[in-house]
Scaffold this active site. Structure first.
Site, mmCIF file in Angstrom:
data_model
loop_
_atom_site.group_PDB
_atom_site.id
_atom_site.type_symbol
_atom_site.label_atom_id
_atom_site.label_comp_id
_atom_site.label_asym_id
_atom_site.label_seq_id
_atom_site.Cartn_x
_atom_site.Cartn_y
_atom_site.Cartn_z
ATOM 1 N N ALA A 98 0.796 -1.411 -0.254
ATOM 2 C CA ALA A 98 0.070 0.133 0.089
ATOM 3 C C ALA A 98 0.821 0.532 0.061
ATOM 4 O O ALA A 98 2.649 1.223 0.528
ATOM 5 C CB ALA A 98 -0.143 0.017 1.284
ATOM 6 N N VAL A 99 0.541 2.270 -0.370
ATOM 7 C CA VAL A 99 0.376 3.440 -0.763
ATOM 8 C C VAL A 99 -0.107 4.575 -0.273
ATOM 9 O O VAL A 99 -1.296 4.631 -0.478
ATOM 10 C CB VAL A 99 1.264 3.803 -1.559
ATOM 11 C CG1 VAL A 99 2.198 5.475 -2.180
ATOM 12 C CG2 VAL A 99 2.546 2.549 -2.928
ATOM 13 N N GLU B 280 -2.342 -11.727 -4.915
ATOM 14 C CA GLU B 280 -3.781 -11.887 -5.229
ATOM 15 C C GLU B 280 -4.384 -9.832 -5.058
ATOM 16 O O GLU B 280 -3.637 -8.863 -3.721
ATOM 17 C CB GLU B 280 -4.433 -12.058 -4.195
ATOM 18 C CG GLU B 280 -4.562 -13.882 -4.426
ATOM 19 C CD GLU B 280 -3.441 -14.366 -3.491
ATOM 20 O OE1 GLU B 280 -3.208 -14.930 -5.015
ATOM 21 O OE2 GLU B 280 -2.641 -14.272 -2.644
ATOM 22 N N TYR C 8 0.115 -3.133 -10.950
ATOM 23 C CA TYR C 8 0.747 -4.356 -11.242
ATOM 24 C C TYR C 8 1.014 -5.728 -13.136
ATOM 25 O O TYR C 8 2.561 -5.764 -13.325
ATOM 26 C CB TYR C 8 0.135 -6.087 -10.522
ATOM 27 C CG TYR C 8 0.587 -5.576 -8.949
ATOM 28 C CD1 TYR C 8 1.672 -5.600 -8.886
ATOM 29 C CD2 TYR C 8 -0.634 -6.052 -8.262
ATOM 30 C CE1 TYR C 8 1.611 -5.136 -6.972
ATOM 31 C CE2 TYR C 8 -0.628 -5.202 -7.467
ATOM 32 C CZ TYR C 8 0.478 -5.591 -6.796
ATOM 33 O OH TYR C 8 0.754 -5.218 -5.062
#
Length: 162
Positions: free
Chosen positions: A81-82, A114, A126
């Protein structure tokens, strides 16, 4: 902020990061699903010898984090996460690239992860990093939401197979 802002530096997460990591997971990854990556679970991951937990620091802020678990031939990116104010500055890319280098050094030839099927932005991110969709997992998230399993094969694993 401009795109000329300094890149994020990557460091290993510490116990002092555990609550902030857990809260980021709750707010940005697990939103609407219930909170399973609590501070205690993050602390267990930090102690696990087959897991890397990292923090990206940008402009003196904890800008993001990632947790990846390593097996003999495959690694699994558990969380990434960012913080919203640090998105689109290469923070997520820096963390993915750092973890991929670790996997390659360890002789790992494949990384899986996932992402929520509804999270198109994550799946595009991704894909830009070479991950491809391998499987749909209906009900993966608490029986309520479908997951997309994505994989990236690179280099040779210790067994010489991809």
């Amino acid at each position: 902020m401009s795109s000329a802002s300094p890149a994020a530096s990557i460091r290993f997460a510490t116990r002092a990061d555990a609550l902030a990591i857990a809260e980021m997971s709750r707010d940005y990854i697990e939103a609407g699903l219930g909170w399973s990556w609590t501070r205690e679970r993050i602390l267990r991951s930090l102690r696990h010898r087959d897991t890397n937990a990292i923090v990206a620091v940008r402009e003196s802020d904890r800008a993001g984090f990632a947790i990846m678990k390593y097996g003999d031939d495959e690694a699994h990116l558990l969380l990434l996460a960012v913080e919203p104010e640090h998105r689109r500055f290469g923070v997520g890319s820096a963390m993915v690239e750092w973890l991929e280098r670790c996997a390659e050094v360890a002789g790992i030839g494949r990384i899986s992860l996932e992402a929520r099927a509804s999270n198109e932005a994550a799946r595009v991110f991704y894909r830009r990093h070479g991950y491809t969709q391998a499987q749909l997992l209906p009900g993966y998230y608490g029986g309520r939401e479908t997951s997309v399993r994505m994989v990236k094969a690179f280099g040779l694993s210790r067994t010489g197979a991809l």
